[in-house]
Design an enzyme around this catalytic site. Sequence first.
Site, mmCIF file in Angstrom:
data_model
loop_
_atom_site.group_PDB
_atom_site.id
_atom_site.type_symbol
_atom_site.label_atom_id
_atom_site.label_comp_id
_atom_site.label_asym_id
_atom_site.label_seq_id
_atom_site.Cartn_x
_atom_site.Cartn_y
_atom_site.Cartn_z
ATOM 1 N N ASN A 114 -8.000 0.067 10.590
ATOM 2 C CA ASN A 114 -9.479 0.208 10.430
ATOM 3 C C ASN A 114 -9.548 -0.468 12.092
ATOM 4 O OD1 ASN A 114 -7.565 -1.964 9.502
ATOM 5 N ND2 ASN A 114 -8.909 -3.216 8.264
ATOM 6 N N THR A 115 -10.470 -0.308 12.133
ATOM 7 C CA THR A 115 -12.297 -0.828 13.619
ATOM 8 C C THR A 115 -13.082 -1.528 12.228
ATOM 9 O OG1 THR A 115 -12.795 1.175 13.494
ATOM 10 C CG2 THR A 115 -10.880 1.073 14.074
ATOM 11 N N ARG A 137 1.334 -1.161 0.049
ATOM 12 C CA ARG A 137 0.482 -0.288 -0.134
ATOM 13 C C ARG A 137 1.035 1.220 -0.352
ATOM 14 N NH1 ARG A 137 -5.457 0.818 3.066
ATOM 15 N NH2 ARG A 137 -7.176 0.619 1.467
ATOM 16 N N CYS A 192 -18.436 2.300 6.248
ATOM 17 C CA CYS A 192 -18.449 2.886 7.627
ATOM 18 C C CYS A 192 -20.769 2.863 8.253
ATOM 19 C CB CYS A 192 -18.079 4.326 7.487
ATOM 20 S SG CYS A 192 -16.792 4.249 7.417
ATOM 21 N N PHE A 193 -21.542 2.937 7.235
ATOM 22 C CA PHE A 193 -22.382 2.738 7.556
ATOM 23 C C PHE A 193 -23.126 2.025 8.591
ATOM 24 C CE2 PHE A 193 -24.376 6.029 4.509
ATOM 25 C CZ PHE A 193 -23.661 6.999 5.551
ATOM 26 N N LYS A 207 -20.520 3.581 -4.446
ATOM 27 C CA LYS A 207 -21.060 5.116 -5.014
ATOM 28 C C LYS A 207 -20.457 5.219 -5.736
ATOM 29 C CE LYS A 207 -20.191 8.450 -2.336
ATOM 30 N NZ LYS A 207 -19.654 8.886 -1.189
ATOM 31 N N PHE A 244 -15.384 13.030 8.761
ATOM 32 C CA PHE A 244 -16.420 12.815 7.780
ATOM 33 C C PHE A 244 -16.214 13.099 6.613
ATOM 34 C CE2 PHE A 244 -17.383 15.059 12.130
ATOM 35 C CZ PHE A 244 -18.350 13.946 13.092
HETATM 36 C C1 UDX Z 1 -10.599 2.627 8.521
HETATM 37 C C2 UDX Z 1 -11.626 2.462 9.818
HETATM 38 O O1 UDX Z 1 -12.605 1.406 8.709
HETATM 39 C C3 UDX Z 1 -12.984 3.823 9.696
HETATM 40 O O2 UDX Z 1 -13.826 3.189 10.672
HETATM 41 C C4 UDX Z 1 -12.135 4.771 10.257
HETATM 42 O O3 UDX Z 1 -13.281 5.747 10.575
HETATM 43 C C5 UDX Z 1 -10.532 4.776 9.696
HETATM 44 O O4 UDX Z 1 -10.892 3.944 9.558
HETATM 45 P P1 UDX Z 1 -10.164 2.999 6.399
HETATM 46 O O5 UDX Z 1 -8.772 3.869 6.007
HETATM 47 O O6 UDX Z 1 -11.772 3.256 4.815
HETATM 48 O O7 UDX Z 1 -11.149 3.586 8.331
HETATM 49 O O8 UDX Z 1 -9.278 1.837 6.267
HETATM 50 P P2 UDX Z 1 -8.574 1.320 5.458
HETATM 51 O O9 UDX Z 1 -8.402 1.927 4.005
HETATM 52 O O10 UDX Z 1 -8.712 -0.021 5.656
HETATM 53 O O11 UDX Z 1 -7.022 0.923 6.319
HETATM 54 C C6 UDX Z 1 -6.516 1.299 7.073
HETATM 55 C C7 UDX Z 1 -5.168 1.432 7.419
HETATM 56 O O12 UDX Z 1 -4.813 0.931 8.762
HETATM 57 C C8 UDX Z 1 -4.654 0.085 5.823
HETATM 58 O O13 UDX Z 1 -3.724 0.608 5.385
HETATM 59 C C9 UDX Z 1 -4.131 -1.185 6.942
HETATM 60 O O14 UDX Z 1 -2.650 -1.545 6.283
HETATM 61 C C10 UDX Z 1 -3.356 -0.095 8.221
HETATM 62 N N1 UDX Z 1 -2.984 -0.995 8.966
HETATM 63 C C11 UDX Z 1 -3.837 -2.194 10.029
HETATM 64 C C12 UDX Z 1 -1.829 -0.609 9.917
HETATM 65 O O15 UDX Z 1 -1.233 0.083 9.730
HETATM 66 N N2 UDX Z 1 -1.798 -0.975 11.424
HETATM 67 C C13 UDX Z 1 -2.410 -1.701 11.961
HETATM 68 O O16 UDX Z 1 -2.051 -2.591 12.725
HETATM 69 C C14 UDX Z 1 -3.641 -2.293 10.906
HETATM 70 C C1 UDX Z 2 -20.566 7.966 5.344
HETATM 71 C C2 UDX Z 2 -20.455 9.120 6.121
HETATM 72 O O1 UDX Z 2 -21.545 10.224 4.496
HETATM 73 C C3 UDX Z 2 -19.250 10.279 6.234
HETATM 74 O O2 UDX Z 2 -19.050 11.387 7.034
HETATM 75 C C4 UDX Z 2 -18.432 9.424 7.282
HETATM 76 O O3 UDX Z 2 -17.863 10.020 6.910
HETATM 77 C C5 UDX Z 2 -18.565 8.535 6.195
HETATM 78 O O4 UDX Z 2 -19.914 7.270 6.072
HETATM 79 P P1 UDX Z 2 -19.342 7.087 2.401
HETATM 80 O O5 UDX Z 2 -19.689 5.705 3.406
HETATM 81 O O6 UDX Z 2 -17.806 7.217 1.851
HETATM 82 O O7 UDX Z 2 -19.497 8.502 3.622
HETATM 83 O O8 UDX Z 2 -20.123 7.420 1.481
HETATM 84 P P2 UDX Z 2 -21.769 8.753 1.655
HETATM 85 O O9 UDX Z 2 -22.367 9.418 0.084
HETATM 86 O O10 UDX Z 2 -22.620 8.747 2.736
HETATM 87 O O11 UDX Z 2 -23.203 7.025 1.084
HETATM 88 C C6 UDX Z 2 -23.040 5.737 1.594
HETATM 89 C C7 UDX Z 2 -24.385 5.129 1.149
HETATM 90 O O12 UDX Z 2 -25.597 6.084 1.078
HETATM 91 C C8 UDX Z 2 -24.098 4.748 -0.509
HETATM 92 O O13 UDX Z 2 -24.256 3.569 -0.613
HETATM 93 C C9 UDX Z 2 -24.865 5.837 -1.234
HETATM 94 O O14 UDX Z 2 -24.671 5.246 -2.551
HETATM 95 C C10 UDX Z 2 -25.898 5.689 -0.786
HETATM 96 N N1 UDX Z 2 -26.950 6.436 -0.889
HETATM 97 C C11 UDX Z 2 -26.721 7.824 -0.365
HETATM 98 C C12 UDX Z 2 -28.186 6.050 -0.778
HETATM 99 O O15 UDX Z 2 -28.932 5.373 -1.145
HETATM 100 N N2 UDX Z 2 -29.227 7.434 -0.897
HETATM 101 C C13 UDX Z 2 -28.814 8.556 -0.907
HETATM 102 O O16 UDX Z 2 -29.665 9.089 -0.379
HETATM 103 C C14 UDX Z 2 -27.092 8.673 -0.383
#
Ligand code: UDX
Ligand code: UDX
Length: 458
Positions: free
Chosen positions: A90-91, A41, A275-276, A338, A161
């Site tokens: 990640n969580t 990565r 996330c959701f 999305k 957010f």
């Molecule tokens: C993650 C979580 O899913 C979300 O709940 C939180 O709000 C923000 O962090 P995201 O950035 O989308 O979101 O996750 P991901 O793309 O999986 O990235 C996490 C990274 O952490 C990965 O690249 C993974 O390799 C790294 N990681 C994980 C570490 O560096 N150390 C660890 O021990 C575990």
């Molecule tokens: C979401 C939150 O918006 C963001 O604030 C948070 O930090 C992470 O989670 P994300 O999951 O990246 O962001 O995208 P989002 O635009 O929220 O869409 C989530 C899902 O809801 C998608 O699958 C989207 O297609 C769906 N969606 C959204 C609908 O089905 N209808 C809508 O009106 C809006």
Amino acid sequence: MNFKKTILCIGAGYVGGPTMAMIAYKCPQYKVTVVDINPERIALWNSDDLPIYEPGLDEIVKTVRGRNLFFNTDIEKGIKESEIIFVSVNTPTKTYGTGAGMAADLQYWEKTARQIRESAESHKIVVEKSTLPVKTALAMERILTSMNNGIRFDVLSNPEFLAEGSAVKDLEDPDRILIGSRETPDGLKARDELVEIYANWVSGERIITSNIWSSELSKLVSNAFLAQRISSINSISALCEKTDANITEVSRAVGMDSRVGNKFLNAGIGFGGSCFKKDILNLVYICRFQGLDEVADYWEGVVKINDYQKERFILNMLGAMFNTLAGKKICLFGFAFKANTGDTRESPAILIAGRLVEEKADLIITDPQALKNAMIALSDINGQINYVEDPYDAAAGCDAIAVMTEWDMYAGLDFEKIYKSMTKPAFIFDGRNILDHEKLFEIGFNVYPTGKPALTHF
Ligand code: UDX
Ligand code: UDX
């Protein structure tokens, strides 16, 4: 060069990478390093082919990488050298033991906290960026201070957010920045340091502060509220289909009440994304743990409606196509959860594709960004699945098109040409309501929007 601050982010994912790129871009006076346990990565972050697709991100990374933004795998060195450490690992939802399928899996979090404690040689501000259960900061503080080595750690909560697909815009012009801290002199001082970073580009009234627990909980609740709106409108889309009402008209009428607002009211195939679902299940778990079963049931309903919406989509397809999909060719338009992202985590298309294969349909999947991830997401499914980049080639010879992702490009396609190339009768199931349904009907398609009367030639 002497930098004014040194910032580290542990976790180079969808959140850590773009967030740090924006801080580096807006604050050339700070040195920002992003570390990750995953060397592949990191290599991608250092290449021309970034590990995630986000409109506008390439340009920003190109501008700042090597200037004041650095990616590497040396976590220990990063911890030693930095004053402020963001944690963005990640969580995911726990898959084992107590709370399996509901609670957040905090093992990476705890491991990271221990790493910080072991490598730190001076005071650190540790910032929770990942979404975490309320009260995680307390556990973090206990781990960090358990060596009794005189090093002070201040833990802050600063949830992110940003939404995928609009990450750059969301980071550049956020609705709000939330910073939670302990309300002690040290906690408030640490909070002010973080406020100072964001104040480089975010106006003061948008930077809000709170106690640390409110901040942790606000992130979970924000996601739960957003998801709840989608489940609310999706539940009504089912009723619209039974009553000849039109969900777009209903959501426009409801959304024009300024107390409700018009955003996040698009009915579809259900919400996806990393996330959701995870965050609501986590909220539900915490409520049950606190003995609040009624509250837990209320929020669990949001996830149940989301599952129901996906299943309903399949049942509608089956019903419309004479109760059998066996041997039929179905083209999925889009696979990302999305538009404007290549991310397929929790994409509704995964479940829908799996169910279609169960019905013995042949699948052709097209998506402008997510085909690589789609292949990984469906690698366990045994069935006839082809991946085709060009939507015209993908649809040719198919019995049906099912729109999974609201990519703008789909609305602009030449559907006369597509119709001619398909098996008849040709069906379109618009899971995102992005196409011109009347026009498709005139061309000859049998059209099944979401939450609106179907337009058929039968
Ligand atoms: C993650 C979580 O899913 C979300 O709940 C939180 O709000 C923000 O962090 P995201 O950035 O989308 O979101 O996750 P991901 O793309 O999986 O990235 C996490 C990274 O952490 C990965 O690249 C993974 O390799 C790294 N990681 C994980 C570490 O560096 N150390 C660890 O021990 C575990
Ligand atoms: C979401 C939150 O918006 C963001 O604030 C948070 O930090 C992470 O989670 P994300 O999951 O990246 O962001 O995208 P989002 O635009 O929220 O869409 C989530 C899902 O809801 C998608 O699958 C989207 O297609 C769906 N969606 C959204 C609908 O089905 N209808 C809508 O009106 C809006």
